[in-house]
Design a protein around this motif. Structure first.
Motif, mmCIF file in Angstrom:
data_model
loop_
_atom_site.group_PDB
_atom_site.id
_atom_site.type_symbol
_atom_site.label_atom_id
_atom_site.label_comp_id
_atom_site.label_asym_id
_atom_site.label_seq_id
_atom_site.Cartn_x
_atom_site.Cartn_y
_atom_site.Cartn_z
ATOM 1 N N MET A 98 51.694 45.945 32.332
ATOM 2 C CA MET A 98 50.362 45.301 32.213
ATOM 3 C C MET A 98 49.649 45.840 30.953
ATOM 4 S SD MET A 98 48.346 46.287 35.842
ATOM 5 C CE MET A 98 48.243 45.209 37.190
ATOM 6 N N ARG A 99 48.889 44.993 30.243
ATOM 7 C CA ARG A 99 48.028 45.323 29.048
ATOM 8 C C ARG A 99 46.673 46.092 29.687
ATOM 9 N NH1 ARG A 99 44.825 42.236 24.877
ATOM 10 N NH2 ARG A 99 45.219 43.587 22.877
ATOM 11 N N GLU A 165 38.947 37.901 28.764
ATOM 12 C CA GLU A 165 40.088 37.715 29.572
ATOM 13 C C GLU A 165 41.382 38.339 28.783
ATOM 14 O OE1 GLU A 165 40.273 34.140 31.476
ATOM 15 O OE2 GLU A 165 38.161 34.341 32.228
ATOM 16 N N ASP A 168 44.657 43.113 31.624
ATOM 17 C CA ASP A 168 44.957 43.285 33.181
ATOM 18 C C ASP A 168 44.070 43.964 33.926
ATOM 19 O OD1 ASP A 168 47.286 41.113 32.982
ATOM 20 O OD2 ASP A 168 47.922 42.820 31.761
ATOM 21 N N ALA A 169 43.579 45.200 33.212
ATOM 22 C CA ALA A 169 43.200 46.327 33.790
ATOM 23 C C ALA A 169 42.316 47.054 32.674
ATOM 24 C CB ALA A 169 43.893 47.221 34.609
ATOM 25 N N LEU A 193 38.533 41.736 31.139
ATOM 26 C CA LEU A 193 38.971 41.559 31.983
ATOM 27 C C LEU A 193 39.555 40.119 32.253
ATOM 28 C CD1 LEU A 193 37.912 44.243 34.596
ATOM 29 C CD2 LEU A 193 40.207 44.148 33.477
ATOM 30 N N LYS A 194 40.811 39.918 32.917
ATOM 31 C CA LYS A 194 41.302 38.898 33.219
ATOM 32 C C LYS A 194 40.685 38.653 34.779
ATOM 33 C CE LYS A 194 45.517 38.795 30.761
ATOM 34 N NZ LYS A 194 47.105 39.000 30.770
ATOM 35 N N GLY A 197 41.023 41.485 37.816
ATOM 36 C CA GLY A 197 41.625 42.585 36.753
ATOM 37 C C GLY A 197 40.653 43.631 37.545
ATOM 38 N N ARG A 345 36.700 45.275 41.122
ATOM 39 C CA ARG A 345 37.505 44.108 40.751
ATOM 40 C C ARG A 345 36.650 43.112 40.100
ATOM 41 N NH1 ARG A 345 38.286 39.645 43.760
ATOM 42 N NH2 ARG A 345 40.416 38.455 43.605
#
Length: 349
Positions: A98-99, A165, A168-169, A193-194, A197, A345
């Motif tokens: 994850m990025r 986006e 990932d977190a 965030l995506k 995410g 989230r």
């Protein structure tokens, strides 16, 4: 606030004038709070002035991870800090590859720990050149330079810097309390965030027990602000309202300081050697005792006089003493928490 102090930038990125000017953002009478608007408006100067002066003192007196943690009986200080970071990563369900964005990364202690624990790629953002230089140095020493990148940036302008986006977190450990508004910084985090995410945070808040109409309660919050470079302390309720306002879906929220731990989160600040959980932690407790503070501040004063430490460092050290006392009092009276855990989230998946 105004000052005629000349701007001198040292080789390590610290600016003498903003260290010297730091305490000027607060009223001399800590029972008053007339300077909050100035601090909010000049939040970058407040934060940078504080950390230019406090970073080395933090590393000496605490660790490379500038945060609190829960303790089990007999648990070592550094083990507790790492477990606190691991717990956040676990609650966020971070997965290998994850990025992840670290908002307000300090000198990179949590980023290095979480990158190793969760096998993720981390970008740490920080607006302080001095801390960024130290973060890069320590990460190179640990051999994690391929997993962690540090960039200078304003956490109120994350989307402008990273684009929508792009992560990932995102996590923040006791950092977003420095923002002028929670709505502003949480909104920026949501943008980068995506969809789907996760944002995980340990937030500094005043609890529901705190009543700002009570002078003693207000003074504790004001001392926490002065001692920690915070424009304005805010309540748990305002924090959760900010999450709702920007459109996050809260998956879990809990004040971890409310757990019935036999060893309280603030014990290392009490300066009581008898409370040290391991032999090695005796020195950690001594550094916050009256003799440890006297020795540290005397050495800092001498270094400042010899021009081996930036002018104003001793005054920031005095602010740290105010911080320690107010944090312990706030913790004992259950008026303050440094560990409101929120896992949220971004809708969309």
């Amino acid at each position: 606030m105004s000052s005629s102090t000349a701007t001198v930038v040292s080789k390590d990125g610290r600016i003498d004038s903003r260290i010297q000017n730091y305490t000027g953002f607060w009223e001399k009478d800590l029972k008053k709070d007339g300077s909050v608007d100035s601090r909010v408006e000049n939040y970058t100067e407040v934060i940078n002035g504080y950390y230019d002066g406090a970073t080395e003192l933090y590393e000496y007196g605490w660790s490379q991870s500038f945060h609190f943690s829960r303790f089990y009986k007999g648990e070592g200080f550094y083990q507790s800090l790492a477990r606190h970071e691991h717990y956040l990563a676990h609650q966020m369900q971070l997965k290998p590859g994850m990025r992840v964005l670290d908002v307000g990364c300090g000198v990179g202690g949590p980023a290095r720990e979480i990158a190793a624990f969760a096998d993720v790629r981390i970008v740490g953002v920080n607006n302080n050149d001095f801390q960024l230089g130290r973060a890069r140095k320590y990460t190179l020493k640990s051999g994690q330079q391929n997993d962690i990148q540090y960039v200078k940036g304003d956490f109120m302008k994350l989307c402008e810097q990273f684009g929508e986006e792009s992560f990932d977190a995102v996590y923040a450990i006791e950092a977003t309390v420095h923002a002028p508004t929670w709505e502003g910084v949480y909104s920026e985090i949501k943008k980068v965030l995506k969809p789907g995410g996760i944002f995980g945070v340990y937030e500094w808040c005043m609890t529901a027990t705190w009543d700002p109409s009570i002078p003693q309660d207000k003074e504790i919050a004001h001392k926490i602000e002065l001692g920690n470079g915070i424009p304005e302390m805010r309540s748990v309720a305002r924090c959760l309202e900010a999450f709702d306002a920007v459109g996050f879906e809260i998956l879990h929220q809990e004040d971890l300081a409310e757990r019935d731990d036999p060893v309280r989160w603030y014990y290392p600040l009490e300066g009581d050697l008898s409370k040290a959980q391991t032999f090695w932690d005796v020195f950690t407790c001594w550094r916050t005792s009256w003799s440890g503070i006297l020795v540290t501040q005397t050495v800092v004063w001498l270094l400042e006089k010899a021009r081996l430490a930036p002018k104003g460092t001793h005054d920031v050290g005095e602010a740290l003493i105010v911080a320690a006392n107010s944090l312990v009092e706030g913790g004992q009276k259950k008026l303050f928490t440094p560990m409101l855990l929120v896992i949220a989230r971004k809708p969309g998946v």
